[in-house]
Design a protein around this motif. Structure first.
Motif, PDB file in Angstrom:
ATOM      1  N   ASP A 129       0.845  -1.195   0.000  1.00 17.48           N
ATOM      2  CA  ASP A 129       0.000   0.000   0.000  1.00 17.48           C
ATOM      3  C   ASP A 129       0.882   1.247   0.000  1.00 17.48           C
ATOM      4  O   ASP A 129       0.935   1.992   0.974  1.00 17.48           O
ATOM      5  CB  ASP A 129      -0.946  -0.015   1.208  1.00 17.48           C
ATOM      6  CG  ASP A 129      -2.006   1.077   1.081  1.00 17.48           C
ATOM      7  OD1 ASP A 129      -2.058   1.736   0.021  1.00 17.48           O
ATOM      8  OD2 ASP A 129      -2.779   1.276   2.040  1.00 17.48           O
ATOM      9  N   SER A 142      -3.305   6.457  -1.244  1.00 15.62           N
ATOM     10  CA  SER A 142      -3.013   5.031  -1.103  1.00 15.62           C
ATOM     11  C   SER A 142      -3.307   4.272  -2.394  1.00 15.62           C
ATOM     12  O   SER A 142      -4.398   4.376  -2.959  1.00 15.62           O
ATOM     13  CB  SER A 142      -3.875   4.465   0.033  1.00 15.62           C
ATOM     14  OG  SER A 142      -4.279   3.156  -0.240  1.00 15.62           O
ATOM     15  N   ASP A 151      -5.609   8.521   8.927  1.00 18.93           N
ATOM     16  CA  ASP A 151      -5.333   7.721   7.722  1.00 18.93           C
ATOM     17  C   ASP A 151      -6.367   7.984   6.626  1.00 18.93           C
ATOM     18  O   ASP A 151      -6.093   7.777   5.447  1.00 18.93           O
ATOM     19  CB  ASP A 151      -5.340   6.228   8.062  1.00 18.93           C
ATOM     20  CG  ASP A 151      -4.071   5.808   8.785  1.00 18.93           C
ATOM     21  OD1 ASP A 151      -3.106   6.585   8.792  1.00 18.93           O
ATOM     22  OD2 ASP A 151      -4.043   4.691   9.349  1.00 18.93           O
ATOM     23  N   PRO A 175      -1.163   6.845   1.869  1.00 18.13           N
ATOM     24  CA  PRO A 175      -0.425   5.609   1.612  1.00 18.13           C
ATOM     25  C   PRO A 175      -0.282   4.798   2.902  1.00 18.13           C
ATOM     26  O   PRO A 175       0.063   5.343   3.952  1.00 18.13           O
ATOM     27  CB  PRO A 175       0.935   6.109   1.098  1.00 18.13           C
ATOM     28  CG  PRO A 175       0.618   7.451   0.484  1.00 18.13           C
ATOM     29  CD  PRO A 175      -0.484   8.033   1.324  1.00 18.13           C
ATOM     30  N   GLN A 195      -5.165   2.346   3.993  1.00 20.05           N
ATOM     31  CA  GLN A 195      -6.444   1.848   3.498  1.00 20.05           C
ATOM     32  C   GLN A 195      -7.159   0.932   4.500  1.00 20.05           C
ATOM     33  O   GLN A 195      -8.391   0.908   4.567  1.00 20.05           O
ATOM     34  CB  GLN A 195      -6.213   1.123   2.163  1.00 20.05           C
ATOM     35  CG  GLN A 195      -7.462   0.837   1.372  1.00 20.05           C
ATOM     36  CD  GLN A 195      -8.111  -0.483   1.755  1.00 20.05           C
ATOM     37  OE1 GLN A 195      -7.463  -1.342   2.347  1.00 20.05           O
ATOM     38  NE2 GLN A 195      -9.377  -0.627   1.408  1.00 20.05           N
TER      39      GLN A 195
END
Ligand SMILES: Cc1cc2nc3c(=O)[nH]c(=O)nc-3n(C[C@H](O)[C@H](O)[C@H](O)COP(=O)(O)OP(=O)(O)OC[C@H]3O[C@@H](n4cnc5c(N)ncnc54)[C@H](O)[C@@H]3O)c2cc1C
Length: 473
Positions: free
Chosen positions: A147, A182, A273, A384, A387
């Motif tokens: 990822d 990502s 994230d 990145p 996910q």
């Protein structure tokens, strides 16, 4: 432009929710929902249909969140946030018939590319689309092993199409530059190869779906306590309910709402994230169609750096043109204020269509979602390595509170459809909990592998399909 002033007469107010007020009786609530955007509306409809008591608290003085239509500024519908109805045949909002006449019609399938003062020729367009397809495949392939950032997978040999391809696949699709996105999120994103528009505005369509719901407007939740009950503090009073659904954006969750008991680290990490990208509309009312565009024409620029934009011309056949800025460039431009955004749009358009465009501009208005205190950005897109946070946010907190919204969908993330579906899922889980059904340890969302090539095709435009009139189905 102050978003709130022109919202006063917005189309969203046409479909009034039933305005509820926190009261002594709120102690008997089954569910409190925080936020009246797509996810909150979807959840409230599902809870109400199951005849459970429910109150939606909304910080602003209107419903819709990032999907809201303003009709006052230009005297014609202007979607301040979401405008494209992706995959209308399966889109949960488009499929609803809210009982009033709202026209949904297909978006043109083609796109144009401007190279300086001319349009790209057939051969150049083929090169551009081939470069998009190759880049998409390279990112999808890279996502199978790690990822990493999408940018790491971009082929080296895109030549002078590189910047344009990066803009189309990153900022304009997901609000983030490929360096901030990502690869796994990109690869899991559902296909967007067919789109539609609502002539009265996507926000008007969403607002119509909220009619009759119990919504408390202008009631920002300031703190949430999850104990024996879920207790939400607002300036208008305290609300107590057996369960809760939180639909505010990840950026707001990360910085603006106080949780009385400390949240697990994995949850606070998930907010970061799944942070929001940046995307804004600089709307221009142009006299006499100086760009010579057809209704809803989408135009990109063959660019040499990130200071670029897209044009959505003659929105629904009106004189409104949207200059779309996004990603890191859009964020820094929007931070400079509306005047800087208007200046950029004017100069950029004049470089592509000639100086006479400037004298055709009658009115300008720009959104600035990054500085909206109840949103703080445009759409959720995983950083990145981030996910996996989508599955984390889909888990309940203490078997009492569920997160929903555009960040909590594995494939439709960053869209109204995804927010809506996540709201429905959270409502289902809450209803099971209220009925005493044990929740499974982990709710799994199955990613749909996307078979996406270019975002839009270049075949001849298809205006043959008749408009679909909501309410006549
Ligand atoms: C400029 C732009 C263009 C976009 N284009 C598209 C598009 O073309 N197609 C598409 O599908 N999607 C698009 N999106 C993304 C889409 O709009 C969002 O993904 C979707 O609307 C998110 O819905 P939601 O319910 O998750 O969140 P929101 O719509 O953000 O709803 C959350 C609600 O919570 C409220 N709230 C915040 N804090 C509090 C608090 N403390 N207390 C109470 N309420 C609170 C907010 O005011 C808001 O109403 C776009 C977004 C933007 C900004």
């Amino acid at each position: 432009m102050n978003r709130r002033t022109f919202l006063a007469a917005s189309a969203s107010f046409l479909a009034k929710p039933a305005i509820g007020a926190p009261s002594a009786r709120s102690a008997e609530l089954d569910v409190v929902i925080i936020g009246a955007g797509a996810a909150g509306i979807a959840a409230a409809r599902r809870i109400a249909a199951a005849r459970r008591t429910c109150l939606v608290v909304e910080a602003t003085n209107h419903i819709g969140g990032r999907c809201v239509t303003d009709t006052r500024t230009f005297g014609t519908p202007f979607d301040l946030g979401a405008h494209w109805i992706h995959q209308p045949d399966t889109n949960p909002v488009a499929k609803l018939s809210p009982g009033q006449r709202l026209e949904i019609y297909p978006a043109p399938a083609s796109q144009k590319v401007r190279i300086g003062l001319r349009y790209a020729r057939e051969r150049e367009l083929e090169d551009f689309l081939a470069a998009q397809v190759r880049t998409t495949r390279a990112i999808d392939d890279a996502a199978r092993t790690a990822d990493a950032a999408c940018e790491q997978a971009v082929p080296d040999d895109l030549g002078d199409w590189r910047e344009t391809v990066e803009f189309v696949l990153g900022p304009i699709a997901y609000g983030k530059d490929l360096a901030e996105l990502s690869a796994v999120d990109f690869a899991h994103a559902a296909e967007r190869n067919a789109d539609a528009f609502c002539r009265q505005g996507f926000g008007a369509l969403l607002a119509a779906c909220a009619a009759g719901l119990n919504v408390q407007l202008s009631a920002p939740a300031t703190s949430i306590d999850i104990g024996r009950n879920v207790v939400v503090e607002t300036p208008k009073g305290r609300i107590t309910a057996r369960t809760g659904i939180i639909t505010v954006s990840t950026n707001v969750l990360a910085s603006r709402i106080r949780f009385i008991s400390e949240l697990p680290h994995r949850i606070t990490a998930a907010f970061n994230d799944l942070s929001l990208g940046s995307y804004d509309h600089i709307a221009l009312q142009l006299a006499g169609n100086p760009l010579g565009l057809d209704s809803d024409d989408l135009v990109f620029e063959k660019s040499t750096d990130t200071r670029t934009a897209a044009i959505l011309g003659n929105v629904s056949g009106t004189s409104l043109c949207l200059i779309e800025v996004a990603g890191s460039f859009g964020r820094s431009l929007s931070a400079q204020g509306e005047a800087a955004m208007a200046d950029f749009a004017e100069t950029w358009l004049a470089n592509l269509y000639g100086n006479q465009v400037k004298s055709a501009i009658r009115r300008v208005s720009a959104t600035r979602w990054d500085s909206d205190p109840y949103t703080l950005g445009a759409m959720s897109a995983a950083v990145p390595g981030g996910q996996g946070a989508r599955a984390t946010l889909a888990q309940p907190l203490h078997d009492a509170v569920w997160f929903a919204g555009d960040a909590v969908h594995e494939t439709l993330w960053g869209t109204v459809g995804g927010a809506w579906e996540s709201g429905e899922r959270a409502a289902e889980a809450v209803l099971q909990r209220l009925a005493g059904v044990r929740q499974p340890e982990a709710r799994e969302q199955r990613p749909i592998r996307r078979r996406r090539a270019a975002r839009r095709r270049t075949e001849p435009r298809d205006f043959d399909r008749p408009p679909r009139i909501m309410g006549e189905e």
